[in-house]
Design an enzyme around this catalytic site. Sequence first.
Site, short mmCIF file in Angstrom:
data_model
loop_
_atom_site.label_atom_id
_atom_site.label_comp_id
_atom_site.label_asym_id
_atom_site.label_seq_id
_atom_site.Cartn_x
_atom_site.Cartn_y
_atom_site.Cartn_z
N SER A 21 0.82 -1.21 0.00
CA SER A 21 0.00 0.00 0.00
C SER A 21 0.86 1.27 0.00
O SER A 21 1.86 1.35 0.70
CB SER A 21 -0.89 0.00 1.25
N LYS A 45 -3.67 2.50 -2.16
CA LYS A 45 -3.27 3.54 -1.20
C LYS A 45 -4.34 3.60 -0.10
O LYS A 45 -5.50 3.24 -0.34
CB LYS A 45 -3.16 4.88 -1.94
N ALA A 46 -3.97 4.05 1.08
CA ALA A 46 -4.92 4.13 2.20
C ALA A 46 -6.11 5.01 1.85
O ALA A 46 -5.97 6.04 1.19
CB ALA A 46 -4.21 4.69 3.43
N ILE A 71 4.51 10.63 4.35
CA ILE A 71 3.54 11.18 3.39
C ILE A 71 2.32 11.71 4.13
O ILE A 71 1.73 12.73 3.74
CB ILE A 71 3.10 10.09 2.36
N ASN A 99 -6.78 -0.62 1.17
CA ASN A 99 -6.12 -0.27 2.44
C ASN A 99 -6.93 0.83 3.13
O ASN A 99 -7.30 1.83 2.52
CB ASN A 99 -4.70 0.19 2.13
N CYS A 129 -1.56 3.82 12.29
CA CYS A 129 -1.95 5.23 12.39
C CYS A 129 -2.07 5.64 13.87
O CYS A 129 -2.47 4.83 14.70
CB CYS A 129 -3.30 5.46 11.75
N THR A 192 6.16 0.25 8.15
CA THR A 192 7.51 0.82 8.29
C THR A 192 7.97 0.91 9.75
O THR A 192 7.15 0.95 10.67
CB THR A 192 7.55 2.22 7.68
N GLY A 264 7.09 -2.93 -1.80
CA GLY A 264 6.83 -1.49 -1.67
C GLY A 264 7.89 -0.65 -2.32
O GLY A 264 7.91 -0.46 -3.54
C1 LIG Z 1 5.83 6.28 0.22
C2 LIG Z 1 5.17 5.22 1.06
C3 LIG Z 1 3.80 5.31 1.33
C4 LIG Z 1 3.15 4.34 2.11
N1 LIG Z 1 1.80 4.42 2.35
C5 LIG Z 1 1.17 3.43 3.04
C6 LIG Z 1 -0.25 3.44 3.23
O1 LIG Z 1 -0.97 4.32 2.72
N2 LIG Z 1 -0.82 2.45 3.97
C7 LIG Z 1 -0.05 1.42 4.51
O2 LIG Z 1 -0.61 0.52 5.16
N3 LIG Z 1 1.29 1.38 4.33
C8 LIG Z 1 1.91 2.35 3.62
N4 LIG Z 1 3.28 2.29 3.41
C9 LIG Z 1 4.05 1.14 3.96
C10 LIG Z 1 4.27 0.07 2.88
O3 LIG Z 1 3.03 -0.45 2.42
C11 LIG Z 1 5.15 -1.08 3.41
O4 LIG Z 1 4.50 -1.68 4.53
C12 LIG Z 1 6.53 -0.63 3.84
O5 LIG Z 1 7.03 0.36 2.95
C13 LIG Z 1 7.54 -1.80 3.91
O6 LIG Z 1 7.70 -2.41 2.64
P1 LIG Z 1 8.94 -2.06 1.64
O7 LIG Z 1 10.20 -2.17 2.45
O8 LIG Z 1 8.84 -3.07 0.55
O9 LIG Z 1 8.73 -0.66 1.15
C14 LIG Z 1 3.92 3.25 2.64
C15 LIG Z 1 5.31 3.17 2.36
C16 LIG Z 1 5.93 4.13 1.58
C17 LIG Z 1 7.41 3.99 1.30
#
Ligand SMILES: Cc1cc2nc3c(=O)[nH]c(=O)nc-3n(C[C@H](O)[C@H](O)[C@H](O)COP(=O)(O)O)c2cc1C
Length: 307
Positions: A21, A45-46, A71, A99, A129, A192, A264
């Site tokens: 997401s 996206k959320a 973000i 999401n 959140c 994250t 991601g």
């Molecule tokens: C720019 C960005 C925006 C994100 N927006 C969301 C979100 O809207 N909802 C969510 O559950 N996680 C969000 N995440 C977290 C990612 O879905 C993912 O859990 C996290 O980045 C770890 O995966 P990766 O190492 O492959 O990026 C976001 C991550 C990034 C980098």
Amino acid sequence: MSRTTADLGFAQLKNPLMPASGCFGWGREFSQLFDLKTLGAVVTKAVTPEPRAGNPGPRVAETPAGMLNAIGLQNSGLTGALTEELPWLQKQEVPILVNVAGRTEDDYVKVAEALAHHDILGLELNLSCPNVKEGGITFGTDANNVYRLVSRVREVCPLPLVVKLTPNITDITEPALAAEAGGASALTLINTLRGMAIDIRTRRPLLGNVTGGLSGPAIKPVALCLVWQAVKAVSIPIIGCGGIARVEDVLEFLLAGASAVQVGSAAFTDPLLLPRLAAELEKWLEQENTSVRELVGAAHPQGGNHD
Ligand SMILES: Cc1cc2nc3c(=O)[nH]c(=O)nc-3n(C[C@H](O)[C@H](O)[C@H](O)COP(=O)(O)O)c2cc1C
């Protein structure tokens, strides 16, 4: 059923690959580069009840082997999702996980209620959140809150619920078990890790929001470990996420017990990564004469806990 079929319990996907997401929007830009049907599912996206403008900039920063983002869940709200984004994505004929995020429990309930009878695979509840009613404590860090929130959403929404947990906690099994008890159909691990950077020229925090979320290859060992621990505690399927950038990463998560995976940050540097991983995974499975389902949990001494 093929070698690549991924079993989420509530659904079987053509392969275990999906975008994480927030790293894929609703897929419009990516659909110009490849056919979204090559993916197991798309995670959006959320969506929050009201539109959100997000945090002040700078919103992203590079780190060794990863990135920081703050973000702030920028999105066009429930109305934008229902009138513009979802109808477009539904035409792409790929399973959809929407999401969902919020500032209060009522926010999640409201979005879940509005989506409850749409033709989607399910909801992914983002519990990373801050809960404004509890002084900004992240929903996912308190097992009681996790249980209550998931139960409340379960009451209004018959769709499969995938609960996405935060890694910013001492023992992942507590919120994982609470989500399962509340009615979760599956878990996504992980969101994250909290981090920050400082601009030495201005002598101030680099991100407009001060802190942000660390993602990318740097967090893969943490994500893998939390998947490993959660798989041993719960009996619902787990979707692994965190630092996946190569087919070997996908295989590690499957072996740790993840039934599917999300990619991601790595999709930012290589927008064609997801379809390539799908092709590479299929080739690897053929060479090894095995299947996704055979690999899931195979690194555990007892071979996983889904048998
Ligand atoms: C720019 C960005 C925006 C994100 N927006 C969301 C979100 O809207 N909802 C969510 O559950 N996680 C969000 N995440 C977290 C990612 O879905 C993912 O859990 C996290 O980045 C770890 O995966 P990766 O190492 O492959 O990026 C976001 C991550 C990034 C980098």
